[in-house]
Structures are given as structure tokens and as C-alpha cells.
Design a protein around this motif. Structure first.
Motif, PDB file in Angstrom:
ATOM      1  N   TYR A 116      -5.843   1.032   7.304  1.00  0.00           N
ATOM      2  CA  TYR A 116      -7.259   1.278   7.601  1.00  0.00           C
ATOM      3  C   TYR A 116      -7.408   2.167   8.838  1.00  0.00           C
ATOM      4  O   TYR A 116      -8.191   3.132   8.846  1.00  0.00           O
ATOM      5  N   ALA A 138     -10.842  -4.176   7.501  1.00  0.00           N
ATOM      6  CA  ALA A 138      -9.653  -4.182   6.635  1.00  0.00           C
ATOM      7  C   ALA A 138      -9.630  -5.429   5.758  1.00  0.00           C
ATOM      8  O   ALA A 138      -9.271  -5.367   4.576  1.00  0.00           O
ATOM      9  N   GLU A 170       0.820  -1.213   0.000  1.00  0.00           N
ATOM     10  CA  GLU A 170       0.000   0.000   0.000  1.00  0.00           C
ATOM     11  C   GLU A 170       0.855   1.265   0.000  1.00  0.00           C
ATOM     12  O   GLU A 170       0.479   2.288  -0.574  1.00  0.00           O
ATOM     13  N   TYR A 224     -15.343   4.077   3.383  1.00  0.00           N
ATOM     14  CA  TYR A 224     -15.640   2.729   3.880  1.00  0.00           C
ATOM     15  C   TYR A 224     -15.677   2.712   5.407  1.00  0.00           C
ATOM     16  O   TYR A 224     -16.551   2.086   6.024  1.00  0.00           O
ATOM     17  N   SER A 225     -14.712   3.394   6.020  1.00  0.00           N
ATOM     18  CA  SER A 225     -14.618   3.358   7.491  1.00  0.00           C
ATOM     19  C   SER A 225     -15.850   3.960   8.148  1.00  0.00           C
ATOM     20  O   SER A 225     -16.297   3.499   9.200  1.00  0.00           O
ATOM     21  N   ILE A 263     -12.093  -5.215   2.699  1.00  0.00           N
ATOM     22  CA  ILE A 263     -11.680  -4.381   1.563  1.00  0.00           C
ATOM     23  C   ILE A 263     -10.235  -4.679   1.140  1.00  0.00           C
ATOM     24  O   ILE A 263      -9.614  -3.899   0.408  1.00  0.00           O
ATOM     25  N   CYS A 322      -6.574   5.761   8.155  1.00  0.00           N
ATOM     26  CA  CYS A 322      -7.665   6.448   7.455  1.00  0.00           C
ATOM     27  C   CYS A 322      -8.785   6.834   8.420  1.00  0.00           C
ATOM     28  O   CYS A 322      -9.390   7.906   8.288  1.00  0.00           O
ATOM     29  N   LYS A 348      -7.086   6.390  -2.767  1.00  0.00           N
ATOM     30  CA  LYS A 348      -7.274   5.216  -1.912  1.00  0.00           C
ATOM     31  C   LYS A 348      -7.589   5.646  -0.478  1.00  0.00           C
ATOM     32  O   LYS A 348      -8.428   5.038   0.201  1.00  0.00           O
ATOM     33  N   MET A 359      -7.211  -4.784   2.685  1.00  0.00           N
ATOM     34  CA  MET A 359      -6.303  -3.701   3.040  1.00  0.00           C
ATOM     35  C   MET A 359      -5.642  -4.031   4.368  1.00  0.00           C
ATOM     36  O   MET A 359      -6.177  -4.797   5.165  1.00  0.00           O
ATOM     37  N   THR A 405     -11.082   4.790   1.409  1.00  0.00           N
ATOM     38  CA  THR A 405     -11.035   4.015   2.653  1.00  0.00           C
ATOM     39  C   THR A 405     -11.730   4.748   3.785  1.00  0.00           C
ATOM     40  O   THR A 405     -12.392   4.128   4.626  1.00  0.00           O
TER      41      THR A 405
END
Length: 346
Positions: A288, A278, A176, A263-264, A281, A291, A256, A283, A260
Motif C-alpha cells: 500500500y 491496507a 502480492e 484507493y490511496s 482493502i 502505491c 492491482k 492488502m 490501489t
């Protein structure tokens, strides 16, 4: 029996012993690193069979390259009496590829032909010659770009081959930070090995080795953006560009980062644990959590604004002559615009 599917480039190792060498190896695909690695392995494996320097030739094909001339070389007897190796690069630019079909059906027993085709072949391509004959005889090897967990496992395996221990979770974090380019990952692995001196490195040590430039890392930029610190974000962005980090790589990491965060927020409302989120997705838990800490963007309006800003930056790169520093300056200014009050800010 006729081959019905294209083999992975990793399968080339099955055909590198003297007793089962192939007369033709056609290497293609979007993963240039794997193509070049396979070529290097093949050359090392058969070099002891080539008894004269005159029996090895590399040809960088052009539009005017005549395959018939190359095939004549393949049929000519080796100077040293061993094997002859002919490598053709940039095969895709050759206009008339038909002579290869005749050679496939009547190849030389003392010559090895390696063909490098840059890029992928479509299903339609594979239904035409010379690819039909290459596939039928098992001479096609494809290098697909690895993504997600496949790339993580590749990196862990590569580390193991080099006697370096790294967990899948830590490997995921490194990818990443560094990106998915295999050559860069291999370069960083060598850096880890040199620095470790046989000892196991902690995640923090791996991150420091992976992300450092002369002064800042991409992670420093994400952290400052997450805090809404515009002056420091601009300073770090300029430093990254000055130290050779490509603007596309920076934009990809910011994209990204923003995705993220979105998503969080969803996972937070669903009370999903960081580890599970994590994993869902694909990751690292480390990235994560970083983020999740980006308080400035924990707001639907700001995330929508960030998406627009990233789109504008992408369009600027593709359609204007604006320099990278100006594009990043505009992007950061748009990203850190106070669209609405953030309920997570204190």
C-alpha cells in the motif's frame, strides 16, 4: 445419516485411517494444487494396505473410457490380498457416468476408488447423478480456490508445518508479489527455508527472495512506472518477459497497482492511516505504501487513462496475435502519457 453439503477437501484427513477409510473419494474443484496434494496424502496413507504392485492402477480417462470396465477391476480380488487402489483422472470427459451410481450403492469392500474431476460442479450438477449419490454418501470433497485472508492463513499455516515462522502481514506481502498460485507459494516457502538456515528472515529478505529474476522484479517495474520513467519501465518489462514472467501476471500486478493508487487517493482525503487503509482493502501495508509513493499516477485523469490502457492490453492479448513485448511496450507508452499536470509532482 445422509450428507447434505459438500465437504471441504481439507476434511479428507478424517477418512484416512484404516478403520474409517471410504470406498470412494471424489475430488473436484478449481484448486488443482489442493486436489493433487489430497491425492498424494491419500496414497501415502494407504500404501501399506496395497500388497502388490498389480493392485494399484492410474487411469487417465478419455471420452471412450467405459466405466463398466473399471468397475470390473474394482470387483476383482486383489493379487496381494490387501486393498486395491484405482485412480481415475479427468472423470469429467467420460460420457456415460451412470454405472458409477450402481457401484456407489454396491461397492467393493476391498477396493478404494479415487476420482479426480477437473473444475467445479454447479448446483445444477449436484442435483443430478452420480453426484446426488456421491453427496448423499459423503464421498464428495471440494477444493475451492482460497482468496484474501483465507489464503494468507493457509500460507502461514503451511510455513508453521515446515517449522518456518512468518507473520500474516509478511505472508500477505509475499502473496502480492508471487501471486495466489499455491504451488508457487510452496516453492517460494522452500526457498525461504533453505536460505534462512533456521533464522528468522526480515521482510526485505523475503521480498528479495520472492521477486528476483536474473536482474529485475515486478516491483522494480511498478516503481519505475510510479516515477513515470518510460525507458527504464520498458527495459524492466522486457527483462521480466525474457526471464519467464507471464504477461498476464505482469498485467494483473499493474492493475492491482493502479487500483490501489486510486484507493490511496480516496483514503488520503479521508485522512485514513496507512495501516487501516491496507486492512480495509485486504492488502499488506508495505505494498500500500509503495502505491502511495507512485507520484506519476496521483491524478484522476492519469488513473482513468491507465484503466483504458490496461483494458486495451487485455483485449490485445485475447483478440490479436500481437506478441507480449509489443503489447507491454504499447501499454507502458499509454500508461505514461502525460494526460494532465500532476499536482503532486515537483
Amino acid at each position: 445419516m445422509a450428507q447434505t453439503s459438500v465437504q471441504s477437501i481439507n476434511d479428507i484427513v478424517k477418512y484416512l485411517e484404516e478403520k474409517n477409510l471410504l470406498p470412494i473419494y471424489f475430488l473436484f474443484g478449481d484448486d488443482n494444487f489442493s486436489v493433487e496434494s489430497a491425492l498424494s496424502i491419500l496414497q501415502k496413507k494407504i500404501e501399506h494396505l496395497i500388497l502388490s504392485a498389480f493392485d494399484k492402477e492410474l487411469i487417465n480417462a478419455e471420452k471412450t473410457t467405459e466405466l463398466n470396465n473399471i468397475i470390473d477391476l474394482l470387483y476383482s480380488f486383489p493379487f496381494g490380498g490387501g486393498k486395491k487402489l484405482i485412480i481415475i483422472k479427468n472423470f469429467e470427459v467420460i460420457k456415460d457416468k451412470k454405472p458409477l451410481v450402481d457401484y456407489i450403492n454396491n461397492y467393493s469392500n476391498f477396493s478404494i476408488l479415487v476420482i479426480i474431476y477437473n473444475g467445479s460442479l454447479s448446483r445444477n450438477d449436484l442435483s443430478k447423478e452420480p453426484y446426488v449419490s456421491l453427496l448423499k454418501n459423503g464421498f464428495l470433497f471440494e477444493a475451492k480456490v482460497l482468496k484474501g485472508e483465507e489464503l494468507v492463513l493457509w500460507f502461514v499455516t503451511l510455513a508453521k508445518k515446515n517449522n518456518f515462522e512468518i507473520s500474516q502481514e509478511n505472508a500477505r506481502t509475499i502473496i502480492e508479489i508471487v501471486g495466489e498460485e499455491k504451488s508457487l507459494l510452496e516453492m517460494h516457502l522452500q526457498k525461504f527455508i533453505t536460505f534462512s538456515q533456521g533464522k528468522k528472515l526480515s521482510l526485505n529478505e523475503l521480498i528479495k527472495l520472492s521477486s528476483q529474476t536474473k536482474q529485475y522484479s515486478v516491483f522494480d517495474l511498478l516503481n519505475s512506472l510510479g516515477k513515470g520513467d518510460k525507458p527504464k519501465s520498458l527495459l524492466i518489462a522486457n527483462n521480466l518477459l525474457d526471464n519467464g514472467i507471464d504477461i498476464i501476471a505482469i498485467l494483473n500486478m499493474i492493475s492491482k497497482f493502479i487500483l490501489t493508487i486510486a484507493y490511496s487517493m480516496e483514503f488520503r482525503s479521508q485522512k485514513v492511516s496507512d495501516k487501516e487503509a491496507a486492512k480495509k482493502i485486504e492488502m499488506s501495508e508495505y505494498f500500500y505504501q509503495k502505491c502511495k509513493e507512485a507520484k506519476f499516477f496521483l491524478n484522476a485523469d492519469k488513473l482513468e487513462n491507465a484503466s483504458r490502457a490496461l483494458l486495451n492490453a487485455d483485449l490485445s492479448i485475447k483478440s490479436t496475435s500481437m506478441d507480449s513485448k509489443t503489447i507491454l511496450q504499447v501499454l507502458i507508452t499509454e500508461l505514461l502519457t502525460n494526460v494532465s499536470k500532476n499536482p503532486f509532482e515537483t
